[in-house]
Design a protein around this motif. Structure first.
Motif, PDB file in Angstrom:
ATOM      1  N   UNK A   1       0.576  -1.199  -0.151  1.00 23.29           N
ATOM      2  CA  UNK A   1      -0.007   0.196   0.030  1.00 23.29           C
ATOM      3  C   UNK A   1       0.873   1.336   0.072  1.00 23.29           C
ATOM      4  N   UNK A   2       2.042   1.035   0.236  1.00 31.47           N
ATOM      5  CA  UNK A   2       2.993   2.516   0.409  1.00 31.47           C
ATOM      6  C   UNK A   2       2.627   3.060   1.670  1.00 31.47           C
ATOM      7  N   UNK A   3       2.187   2.324   2.686  1.00 30.62           N
ATOM      8  CA  UNK A   3       1.851   2.970   3.737  1.00 30.62           C
ATOM      9  C   UNK A   3       3.114   3.516   4.717  1.00 30.62           C
ATOM     10  N   UNK A   4       3.250   4.852   5.024  1.00 33.64           N
ATOM     11  CA  UNK A   4       4.281   4.943   5.909  1.00 33.64           C
ATOM     12  C   UNK A   4       4.170   4.951   7.379  1.00 33.64           C
TER      13      UNK A   4
ATOM     14  N   UNK B   1      -7.211   4.913   9.544  1.00 36.33           N
ATOM     15  CA  UNK B   1      -8.051   5.215   8.626  1.00 36.33           C
ATOM     16  C   UNK B   1      -7.788   5.407   7.068  1.00 36.33           C
ATOM     17  N   UNK B   2      -6.597   6.413   6.956  1.00 35.77           N
ATOM     18  CA  UNK B   2      -6.163   6.495   5.811  1.00 35.77           C
ATOM     19  C   UNK B   2      -5.345   5.097   4.891  1.00 35.77           C
ATOM     20  N   UNK B   3      -4.866   4.331   6.072  1.00 36.71           N
ATOM     21  CA  UNK B   3      -4.322   3.142   5.374  1.00 36.71           C
ATOM     22  C   UNK B   3      -5.618   2.108   4.968  1.00 36.71           C
ATOM     23  N   UNK B   4      -6.467   2.078   5.682  1.00 29.44           N
ATOM     24  CA  UNK B   4      -7.720   1.379   5.372  1.00 29.44           C
ATOM     25  C   UNK B   4      -8.268   1.663   4.045  1.00 29.44           C
TER      26      UNK B   4
ATOM     27  N   UNK C   1      -8.895  -0.152   0.364  1.00 27.26           N
ATOM     28  CA  UNK C   1     -10.340  -0.461  -0.195  1.00 27.26           C
ATOM     29  C   UNK C   1     -10.105   0.206  -1.627  1.00 27.26           C
ATOM     30  N   UNK C   2      -9.310   0.967  -2.161  1.00 28.35           N
ATOM     31  CA  UNK C   2      -9.071   1.369  -3.398  1.00 28.35           C
ATOM     32  C   UNK C   2      -9.103   0.185  -4.396  1.00 28.35           C
ATOM     33  N   UNK C   3      -9.577   0.370  -5.686  1.00 27.50           N
ATOM     34  CA  UNK C   3      -9.460  -0.378  -6.798  1.00 27.50           C
ATOM     35  C   UNK C   3      -8.185  -0.734  -7.160  1.00 27.50           C
ATOM     36  N   UNK C   4      -7.089  -0.181  -6.972  1.00 29.96           N
ATOM     37  CA  UNK C   4      -5.721  -0.217  -7.448  1.00 29.96           C
ATOM     38  C   UNK C   4      -5.133  -1.376  -6.363  1.00 29.96           C
ATOM     39  N   UNK C   5      -5.660  -1.583  -5.173  1.00 27.28           N
ATOM     40  CA  UNK C   5      -5.245  -2.554  -4.233  1.00 27.28           C
ATOM     41  C   UNK C   5      -6.117  -3.706  -4.064  1.00 27.28           C
ATOM     42  N   UNK C   6      -7.159  -3.224  -3.445  1.00 27.83           N
ATOM     43  CA  UNK C   6      -8.262  -4.422  -3.142  1.00 27.83           C
ATOM     44  C   UNK C   6      -7.682  -5.306  -2.119  1.00 27.83           C
ATOM     45  N   UNK C   7      -7.173  -4.489  -1.064  1.00 29.15           N
ATOM     46  CA  UNK C   7      -6.619  -5.471  -0.018  1.00 29.15           C
ATOM     47  C   UNK C   7      -7.140  -5.089   1.268  1.00 29.15           C
ATOM     48  N   UNK C   8      -8.295  -4.457   1.444  1.00 26.06           N
ATOM     49  CA  UNK C   8      -9.025  -4.086   2.652  1.00 26.06           C
ATOM     50  C   UNK C   8      -9.308  -5.467   3.576  1.00 26.06           C
ATOM     51  N   UNK C   9      -9.933  -6.494   2.948  1.00 25.87           N
ATOM     52  CA  UNK C   9     -10.257  -7.783   3.503  1.00 25.87           C
ATOM     53  C   UNK C   9      -9.086  -8.342   4.185  1.00 25.87           C
TER      54      UNK C   9
ATOM     55  N   UNK D   1     -17.378  -4.607   8.727  1.00 28.05           N
ATOM     56  CA  UNK D   1     -16.915  -4.786   7.259  1.00 28.05           C
ATOM     57  C   UNK D   1     -16.260  -6.116   7.190  1.00 28.05           C
ATOM     58  N   UNK D   2     -15.429  -6.586   8.170  1.00 22.98           N
ATOM     59  CA  UNK D   2     -14.841  -7.792   7.975  1.00 22.98           C
ATOM     60  C   UNK D   2     -15.673  -8.977   7.943  1.00 22.98           C
TER      61      UNK D   2
END
Length: 397
Positions: free
Chosen positions: A23-26, A32-35, A39-47, A67-68
């Motif tokens: 996700x490139x999360x620093x 909230x920003x990471x989640x 969810x973004x379509x570029x990643x689809x990693x929320x689940x 959500x889970x």
């Protein structure tokens, strides 16, 4: 360079750290920003991220827990659907989806958008379609595509079914039934991979690479691909190379491997000669594209197809009229172009039959009858095809 898996020093893993890196999360990014990014379509990693947090003992908010639960319920629903389909079509198999999810650690989810089912032939596809229809699913799309010599079917078929998902899920359930594994390019015939497949993981890897024809690679695609390659045995690697060559996906393969390498991971499988293979594949595509657009049969159909993709305008309407009236759907199918079905009636046939009804081509199927077109269909075509079919029945022909 080798055709066999390399060492395990850079094994892919599904962990919180790995997902955050994708996700490139620093370190200063808020939860909230990471989640939201996940969810973004570029990643689809929320689940995946939510299930990792839960597994690692992190406390989830009420909204995150809800959500889970939705993700888990969706995965379980697809498991039940697949169980019912496999009971009526033992020769069917899954592509991507749950096959890849089985490589994730216990308790860690891979989001389930849809269910892709590859059928051995027409009979299995009709059996699955009847099961879904009986269970209340709605047919959303039907396609007929040319088959290649040795595919074992006269034409390839595709049928997509949908069913409402419970609130607040925004996406309906979706099941795709196909007689070929690669159907992502609507401008080209469907492609069947090695049959019988001795490595479902290799087939999934090729199908993932083929997604690049439709969209850019997602972060999850790279994670999935790294996992698949890590679990391939020697036979799987050989099948992978064979099917990449068969589909001409070498440019996309190299792009995917470069993306995995940029994440700091050395791919577990390294195939020799891919640079030259990618150059040859691009040259062959350029030649085929030139041939398509210089063909008086295929060029208008390619323009008409943009109407199917929601990019219609006056030009696509004219092209659709030209291909349907002057060229004809049967000739388009013979020229190697896929056709799209528009429902005419619900009268079921025992098996697929392609009937010429006046200037129209109609598919009679166990799901009903469909007018086959290369672009948007006019209402009068539907009326003519339906009326012609009734007239033929009344006259005994």
């Amino acid at each position: 360079m080798t055709d066999a898996p390399t060492g395990t020093a850079t094994d892919a893993e599904v962990s919180t750290a790995a997902v955050l890196a994708l996700l490139g999360a620093g370190p200063t990014a808020s939860r909230e920003a990471v989640l939201r990014t996940a969810r973004d379509g570029r990643h689809k990693l929320a689940a995946t991220l939510l299930s990792l947090w839960a597994r690692d003992g992190e406390e989830l908010t009420e909204a995150e827990s809800a959500e889970l639960r939705l993700h888990r319920a969706r995965v379980e629903h697809y498991r039940e659907v697949w169980s019912r389909l496999r009971a009526v079509a033992p020769g069917a198999s899954l592509l991507k989806g749950m096959t890849i999810a089985s490589l994730y650690p216990p308790g860690v989810l891979r989001a389930a958008g849809d269910l892709d089912v590859v059928c051995a032939g027409h009979a299995d596809l009709w059996s699955c379609a009847r099961r879904l229809t009986a269970d209340g699913w709605d047919l959303a799309a039907f396609t007929v595509s040319p088959a290649r010599k040795g595919d074992g079917v006269p034409v390839h078929l595709g049928a997509e079914f949908r069913s409402p998902a419970p609130e607040p899920s925004p996406d309906p359930y979706a099941v795709g039934l196909f007689t070929a594994e690669i159907v992502t390019d609507v401008r080209a015939p469907a492609r069947r991979l090695t049959r019988p497949s001795r490595s479902p993981l290799a087939a999934c890897a090729v199908a993932l690479v083929a997604e690049r024809w439709e969209r850019p690679f997602r972060s999850r695609d790279l994670l999935d691909l790294a996992l698949l390659l890590q679990h391939l045995d020697d036979e799987g690697v050989r099948q992978l190379r064979t099917d990449l060559a068969k589909t001409g996906l070498w440019p996309e393969w190299r792009e995917a491997m470069d993306a995995v390498a940029r994440l700091g991971r050395r791919p577990a499988v390294t195939l020799p000669g891919t640079r030259a293979a990618a150059v040859r594949a691009r040259l062959l595509r350029a030649a085929r594209t030139t041939a398509r657009w210089s063909s008086p049969v295929r060029a208008p159909a390619l323009i008409a197809q943009s109407g199917i993709e929601g990019e219609g305008g006056r030009l696509t309407e004219l092209a659709s009229d030209l291909t349907h009236r002057a060229i004809g759907a049967r000739r388009l199918l013979g020229a190697g172009l896929p056709l799209f079905g528009v429902p005419l009636d619900d009268e079921a046939a025992d098996a697929l039959r392609l009937d010429d009804v006046g200037r129209h081509l109609v598919a009679r199927t166990p799901l009903g009858s469909f007018l086959l077109v290369s672009g948007a269909a006019r209402r009068e075509w539907l009326e003519e095809a339906a009326g012609g079919g009734r007239a033929a029945v009344e006259s005994g022909t």
